[in-house]
Motif scaffolding. Sequence first.
Motif, PDB file in Angstrom:
ATOM      1  N   ALA A  45      -4.877  -3.086   4.601  1.00  0.00           N
ATOM      2  CA  ALA A  45      -6.038  -2.253   4.282  1.00  0.00           C
ATOM      3  C   ALA A  45      -6.780  -1.838   5.541  1.00  0.00           C
ATOM      4  CB  ALA A  45      -6.974  -2.999   3.336  1.00  0.00           C
ATOM      5  N   THR A  70      -5.983  -0.791  -2.018  1.00  0.00           N
ATOM      6  CA  THR A  70      -4.603  -0.879  -1.538  1.00  0.00           C
ATOM      7  C   THR A  70      -4.261  -2.331  -1.252  1.00  0.00           C
ATOM      8  OG1 THR A  70      -3.117  -0.195   0.239  1.00  0.00           O
ATOM      9  CG2 THR A  70      -5.437  -0.332   0.791  1.00  0.00           C
ATOM     10  N   VAL A 122      -3.210   1.589  -5.103  1.00  0.00           N
ATOM     11  CA  VAL A 122      -1.781   1.496  -4.800  1.00  0.00           C
ATOM     12  C   VAL A 122      -1.462   0.012  -4.696  1.00  0.00           C
ATOM     13  CG1 VAL A 122       0.086   2.127  -3.247  1.00  0.00           C
ATOM     14  CG2 VAL A 122      -1.871   3.659  -3.522  1.00  0.00           C
ATOM     15  N   MET A 125       3.350   0.714  -5.912  1.00  0.00           N
ATOM     16  CA  MET A 125       3.767   0.569  -4.519  1.00  0.00           C
ATOM     17  C   MET A 125       5.282   0.661  -4.418  1.00  0.00           C
ATOM     18  SD  MET A 125       3.193  -2.785  -2.106  1.00  0.00           S
ATOM     19  CE  MET A 125       4.137  -3.020  -0.591  1.00  0.00           C
ATOM     20  N   LEU A 151       2.016   1.532   1.287  1.00  0.00           N
ATOM     21  CA  LEU A 151       0.638   1.631   0.810  1.00  0.00           C
ATOM     22  C   LEU A 151      -0.065   2.885   1.303  1.00  0.00           C
ATOM     23  CD1 LEU A 151      -0.522  -2.077   1.296  1.00  0.00           C
ATOM     24  CD2 LEU A 151       0.158  -0.966  -0.837  1.00  0.00           C
ATOM     25  N   LEU A 178      -1.788   7.352  -0.435  1.00  0.00           N
ATOM     26  CA  LEU A 178      -3.173   7.689  -0.107  1.00  0.00           C
ATOM     27  C   LEU A 178      -3.242   8.986   0.687  1.00  0.00           C
ATOM     28  CD1 LEU A 178      -4.595   4.166   0.838  1.00  0.00           C
ATOM     29  CD2 LEU A 178      -4.461   5.271  -1.404  1.00  0.00           C
TER      30      LEU A 178
END
Length: 375
Positions: A65, A114, A140, A161, A183, A187
């Motif tokens: 992340a 995520t 995700v 994912m 991931l 996005l």
Amino acid sequence: MLDESLLDSPEGLAEADHRGLLRGAAEAGARVRTAVRHAAEAGVNDLKPDGRPRAVLIAGPGAAATHAADLIGTLAGAGSPVTRLAPTGVAPAAGALRWEVPGWVGSVDLLLITTPDGTEPGLSLLAEQAYRRGCTVVAVAPARTPLAEAVAGVHGLFVPMATAPYDQDEPLAASAPGVLWALLTPLLALLDRAGVLDAPPDVLDKVADRLDRVAERCGPAIATYSNAAKTLAAELADALPVVWTEGTSAGPAGRRFAAALAELSGTPAVVAELPEALAAHGALLAGPLAASADPDDFFRDRVEEPPALHARVVLLRDRPIGGLTAAPGARDLALSHDTPISELEPEEGGELETLAELIAITDFAAVYLALASRA
């Protein structure tokens, strides 16, 4: 110490790679393509947002992340501020982490969740918090997890994912190459539709192609002398990496490299952006970590005595030499203290492509250093 003979043994590397790190690095391009397909199947390409979100918040555990927020923030620029929501808790375990929605969040903001796990109860609670504020939620994570159910319950968008069968063999490292692209890619596709950054399908195809080319040049079957990633790993053996970056896109790549070195190989590293790095790390290069700091090291018993730890500069640049650059000053500073320097510069291309190349090469280097190092 680094077992350099292992670097040129594809079979030995495969045997030592219990976490599938090399396979994750080699299949990064495939992960991008699979993630693009998952995003399309989830309906990302059909979205018609009313406008760009006021702010983008990113939440999730660990380095995955953190790196996603760093990369997205760099690509988005100042148009929509990107904020990572850091967790609190007593341990890094899934059940111990908690996230809080800032008080200013509302219906004009976007929350991105995520995670390579999906069982964190704190993330499910976060999705519910955001829903009560009217904030749009997108996640995700692996399919058929509690988070997937929670996002469906708050009428959010869930993208499965892109995973591989070997991901289930060992706990996934947050800095693992395959995890990042699995991931991050959905996005990017989503934020392109929202007008936050530029990552249309053709650009993501080019990113996947660039990752494939790096895998061909830096894979385990390529000898060290012609393999930039293996060469860098060998150069960083018994060294303190001092990672300097130049150019907007190189910054996130350098920070990810430092994090991957620490998590995957246990190698500490420091990182800074040029030109500020010259002042920030000048004293470090002039101190006891400089190669010239220990004149007795030449007479060290090479068999019995471990080598002294010395700094080595790694310069990552996302633009060719020319124009306004601090690279010559960086080289002069390093060499004036007898500190060796390694340089990486991507081939020409778009911002996301060049960023992907820098990340891919340094990911391979971190993996090789982890696999070939031994206590």
